[in-house]
Design a protein around this motif. Structure first.
Motif, short mmCIF file in Angstrom:
data_model
loop_
_atom_site.label_atom_id
_atom_site.label_comp_id
_atom_site.label_asym_id
_atom_site.label_seq_id
_atom_site.Cartn_x
_atom_site.Cartn_y
_atom_site.Cartn_z
N MET A 1 4.19 70.33 58.58
CA MET A 1 3.64 71.47 59.34
C MET A 1 2.44 71.04 60.19
O MET A 1 1.88 71.83 60.91
N ALA A 2 2.04 69.77 60.13
CA ALA A 2 0.85 69.34 60.85
C ALA A 2 1.02 69.40 62.35
O ALA A 2 0.04 69.32 63.09
N THR A 3 2.26 69.56 62.84
CA THR A 3 2.46 69.69 64.29
C THR A 3 1.86 70.98 64.81
O THR A 3 1.37 71.03 65.94
N TRP A 4 1.88 72.02 63.98
CA TRP A 4 1.51 73.36 64.43
C TRP A 4 0.28 73.86 63.71
O TRP A 4 0.09 73.62 62.52
N ILE A 5 -0.55 74.63 64.43
CA ILE A 5 -1.65 75.37 63.80
C ILE A 5 -1.26 76.83 63.66
O ILE A 5 -1.57 77.48 62.66
N THR A 6 -0.54 77.36 64.63
CA THR A 6 -0.08 78.76 64.60
C THR A 6 1.37 78.81 65.10
O THR A 6 1.71 78.16 66.09
N ARG A 7 2.21 79.59 64.41
CA ARG A 7 3.58 79.84 64.88
C ARG A 7 3.72 81.32 65.19
O ARG A 7 3.12 82.18 64.53
N PHE A 8 4.55 81.64 66.20
CA PHE A 8 4.77 83.02 66.61
C PHE A 8 6.22 83.42 66.38
O PHE A 8 7.14 82.62 66.57
N GLU A 9 6.43 84.67 66.02
CA GLU A 9 7.79 85.21 65.92
C GLU A 9 8.33 85.46 67.33
O GLU A 9 7.59 85.83 68.24
N PRO A 10 9.63 85.25 67.54
CA PRO A 10 10.19 85.52 68.86
C PRO A 10 10.04 87.00 69.22
O PRO A 10 10.20 87.87 68.35
N PRO A 11 9.72 87.32 70.47
CA PRO A 11 9.62 88.73 70.87
C PRO A 11 10.99 89.41 70.84
O PRO A 11 12.03 88.76 70.95
N ALA A 12 10.98 90.71 70.69
CA ALA A 12 12.23 91.48 70.57
C ALA A 12 13.09 91.38 71.82
O ALA A 12 14.32 91.43 71.76
N ASN A 13 12.45 91.24 72.99
CA ASN A 13 13.20 91.22 74.26
C ASN A 13 13.50 89.80 74.73
O ASN A 13 13.70 89.56 75.92
N LEU A 14 13.58 88.87 73.81
CA LEU A 14 13.81 87.47 74.15
C LEU A 14 15.18 87.28 74.77
O LEU A 14 16.17 87.87 74.32
N SER A 15 15.25 86.47 75.83
CA SER A 15 16.52 86.19 76.47
C SER A 15 17.42 85.37 75.54
O SER A 15 16.95 84.81 74.54
#
Length: 381
Positions: A1-15
């Motif tokens: 996990m050292a690559t990331w400090i924060t991860r985001f959930e995909p938005p609902a309107n994602l293509s």
């Protein structure tokens, strides 16, 4: 996990098939804390109220910001290590440094977790991790990409630039930073080859072979102020680091390397900083004059293969990158496939101010000549 400090959930309107983007955690993303890779900063920081200005094109294109990537604390080290958040693992050579300071961004690209990553580059922080992880990184012209909402290291040198698996991906990344961006219709043909003493002969040979394969007309050139440019660069970085972040001196959780950098910066007086800025203008003039004789400059990105994680002290990581940060010109780092190399050598192409289009066109020519262009490249806009 050292690559990331924060991860985001995909938005609902994602293509259906969005462009996946990583953002170095020195660049504000609305609603997330910008840590700059530092526990001392994270402890007192509030979530960003808005995206950094450079991300406007990312949002307009409907790209998916996967998360914020790890980096060396306060963007200060070219090694890519981070004691507090962990050190991203170089997927090409796990025993070698990932390069910094945009280490997580390069690793996220090299592992295929994202299509494009954004980093910052003050003395090589996009180009060095790109070289260490065998991907492509573009340092942009100083001032071309807005830096509002970007953690400052040395504002007189700081830029934002893209990292991708190949030059086509870097062009796509530039289009996110600057909608409408496109590679030039014609690549460079006249290239000035800078030969710096003390480089690994195998790295030099790989660079020469790549230029020859691309059919470029090459002639050796030199820059008379090359050696003395490092002193001016260091003075500006340390002096501006202190002026921007002196309140962090001796802060709880601040790493030793950064704290020592702040102390060194505190000793850079106004006269020394002004003198360095005068030198910078002279250096910019010399580099620009040479780029009036040839279209691009070429040299390696690193003096030798990236060093082991256990033995990097004293390795001159920024020797071939910092002078061009001081000049403010754009530079492209790209891998050169080399049989038997632990990490492929990296070719650095340097262009005139606002010459990113020409750099990308020439990078595409070199990639095609080497047969290294990646399938399934990202298309944006």
């Amino acid at each position: 996990m050292a690559t990331w400090i924060t991860r985001f959930e995909p938005p609902a309107n994602l293509s259906v098939d969005p462009v996946r983007v990583a953002v170095k955690d020195a660049i504000d993303v609305a609603g997330a804390v910008t840590t700059a890779g530092s526990v001392a900063v994270r402890g007192s920081a509030a979530p960003a109220l808005a995206d950094a200005a450079c991300l406007a094109g990312v949002r307009a294109a409907g790209a998916y910001v996967v998360g914020k990537t790890n980096l060396t604390e306060l963007c200060t080290s070219p090694v890519g290590d981070n004691e507090a958040f962990g050190t991203p693992v170089n997927p090409v050579a796990p025993d070698r440094i990932p390069g910094g300071s945009s280490s997580g961004s390069a690793v996220a690209v090299a592992t295929g977790e994202v299509d494009v990553a954004f980093g910052t580059d003050t003395g090589g922080s996009v180009r060095i991790p790109a070289a260490c992880c065998a991907v492509v990184g573009l340092k942009t012209t100083w001032g071309r990409v807005p830096t509002g909402g970007v953690w400052p290291l040395a504002p007189s040198l700081d830029v934002v630039g893209p990292i991708a698996r190949d030059v086509t991906g870097v062009v796509a990344g530039m289009r996110l930073l600057e909608p409408g961006f496109a590679a030039a219709g014609t690549p460079a043909r006249r290239v000035g080859r800078l030969r710096i003493p003390g480089l690994d002969p195998a790295v030099e040979d790989a660079v020469d072979a790549a230029l020859d394969a691309a059919g470029l007309v090459v002639r050796d050139v030199r820059l008379t102020r090359w050696e003395s440019s490092f002193e001016a660069y260091a003075t500006i970085v340390l002096g501006e680091l202190w002026r921007a972040h002196h309140r962090l001196l001796d802060a709880d959780g601040l790493g030793v390397f950064v704290n020592e950098g702040l102390r060194a910066g505190s000793r850079v007086g106004g006269a020394a900083l002004s003198e360095a800025m005068v030198y910078r203008r002279d250096w910019q003039s010399e580099v620009s004059a040479l780029l009036g004789e040839v279209e691009l400059l070429a040299l390696p990105t690193l003096v030798a293969p990236p060093p082991p994680l256990t033995d990097f002290v004293g390795f001159p990581l920024t020797d071939l990158t910092a002078p061009f940060s001081l000049a403010g010109v754009p530079a492209l780092a790209m891998p050169v496939p080399t049989p038997g190399a632990v990490v492929p050598p990296s070719l650095q192409l340097v262009g005139p101010l606002h010459g990113e289009e020409l750099l990308c066109a020439t990078g595409l020519l070199v990639e095609a000549a080497l047969g290294q262009a990646m399938p399934g490249a990202v298309a944006i806009g």
